[in-house]
Design an enzyme around this catalytic site. Sequence first.
Site, PDB file in Angstrom:
ATOM      1  N   LEU A 344     -86.908  20.165  22.463  1.00 44.92           N
ATOM      2  CA  LEU A 344     -86.695  21.094  23.568  1.00 44.92           C
ATOM      3  C   LEU A 344     -85.980  22.323  23.021  1.00 44.92           C
ATOM      4  CD1 LEU A 344     -85.629  18.532  26.308  1.00 44.92           C
ATOM      5  CD2 LEU A 344     -87.881  19.546  25.926  1.00 44.92           C
ATOM      6  N   GLU A 345     -86.690  23.432  22.942  1.00 47.14           N
ATOM      7  CA  GLU A 345     -86.176  24.607  22.251  1.00 47.14           C
ATOM      8  C   GLU A 345     -85.611  25.669  23.189  1.00 47.14           C
ATOM      9  OE1 GLU A 345     -89.015  25.877  19.325  1.00 47.14           O
ATOM     10  OE2 GLU A 345     -89.499  23.812  18.764  1.00 47.14           O
ATOM     11  N   ASN A 346     -85.424  25.269  24.436  1.00 48.65           N
ATOM     12  CA  ASN A 346     -84.850  26.203  25.413  1.00 48.65           C
ATOM     13  C   ASN A 346     -83.540  25.673  25.973  1.00 48.65           C
ATOM     14  OD1 ASN A 346     -87.096  28.232  25.551  1.00 48.65           O
ATOM     15  ND2 ASN A 346     -88.228  26.381  26.076  1.00 48.65           N
TER      16      ASN A 346
END
Length: 519
Positions: A344-346
Amino acid sequence: MPSPRLMNAALASVAALGLGLTGLVALGGGASADTTNLVVNPGFETGSLANWNCAAGTATVSTTTVHSGSHALAATPTSSDDAQCTQTISVQPNSSYTLSAWVNGPYVYLGTQGDGTTDVSTWSSTNAWNQLTTSFKTGASTTSVTIYLHGWYGQSTYYADDVVLSGAAGSSPSPTQSSSSSPSASASASASPSASASSSPSASSSSSPSPTATSTGGTGGKPKHWVTGYWQDFDNGATDQKISDVNGQYNLIAVAFANADAAGDGGITFSLDSTLQGKLGGYTDAQFKADIAAKQAQGKKVILSVGGQNGTISITNAAQATAFANSAYAIMQQYGFNGVDIDLENGLNPTYMASALHQLAAKAGSGFILTMAPQTIDVLSASSDYLATALQVKDILTIMNTQYYNSGSMNGCDGGVYSEGNVDFITSLACTAIQAGLSPNQVGIGVPASSRAAGSGYVSPSVVENALNCLAKGTGCGTFKPSTTWPTIGGVMTWSTAWDASNGNEFANNEGAFTNAMP
């Protein structure tokens, strides 16, 4: 990593994250007068490990820390062994059983292998005696079941006592029951949970480097080091692959990606991309599942990666954490995945994501694989969201493969500033994760498979190999050299197996082969 369907070839990036648990429970200090206990030497009152098969050199009998009687099992994990003890017991097909044990220790896992239905497990982490209990029903042709206890890698001694398996006795002597009861015979090394588990998609207690179990199976124990590759469930210009096409050097395959469900309640969904299915000549769900099972039969692990660069899954409260765990477990059962990867890059909430993953691990049981693939900015200190999450799930984490690409300059563990694309960048940031509290075997190196697979950060195989040598042996370092060495460093990861195939399998044949050959 790049989003499943929205990222083009030039901007592709990566992700990855694991623990093995199992559990038994005892009925008080032992079976009551009207309960038939099928376990032989259940309280270790023989003063030996008779009828138990324990990993060599890890187990003994304690006379000081006991639950009842005068003896109990005492087993001490190492950095590469979870100190498992097993006993195989004759049972009846289509019959119900209850398994229990009293346990004491930082992590103790108790469960079953070979139920013929869905293997079960449970665990606890209490330095005081507590009771674990689980139940199961045997399959139509099941005549024996293996029960097991184990601790966790690198943790302190665990204790177990008063193990009970209650239910109908089998019609023939159990393999363990009929074996020699001498201490030397019973203390011989046994396979890890995953090594001895069924390799069929329905099996559920293969072991992994962390305390959790899957409902999927897979043979082979935890490798010394992981070689992780992301399998793309979408077409973006790289070589289209079936799972069966993935190079054999990869011992952990992360299927990318699962997405948020339509309700936005924390749950996730997954289905094969129709465009990719068409390009592969009609890659059906049935063939996909069969390919996963075949990889597992070879000793590989196959997990589901959640999110990607454009993933928007949000876990910010208890209800969402539970929805995530329930939906992820359902997908694991549907396709036979060994676990999940968190990419999850947010941003993510350490408290509730950790809760979700612990719930999932408890459902999955021994053999559960948990990997993570943070961006460098998310692991700069123990308070960074990803590293904080990894530390909260350290008990079930298999490996965290930081994406050492698509990154600007970052501070290393020595306070120095390093730019991506060299040995120092990799080693100094890996050092940060270890110094923050992760075990060396939970820290891996993530790099692109080719210059086309990411916007920046591709390095030659020699750079990755030098970084591994620097971390493991103190050789091949750049200007930064860690103050100690970590021979059990976790391994390597790449985005993606498809881009690797497009590049002549350079990563698999070089970094993969090198890592698999490391002691």
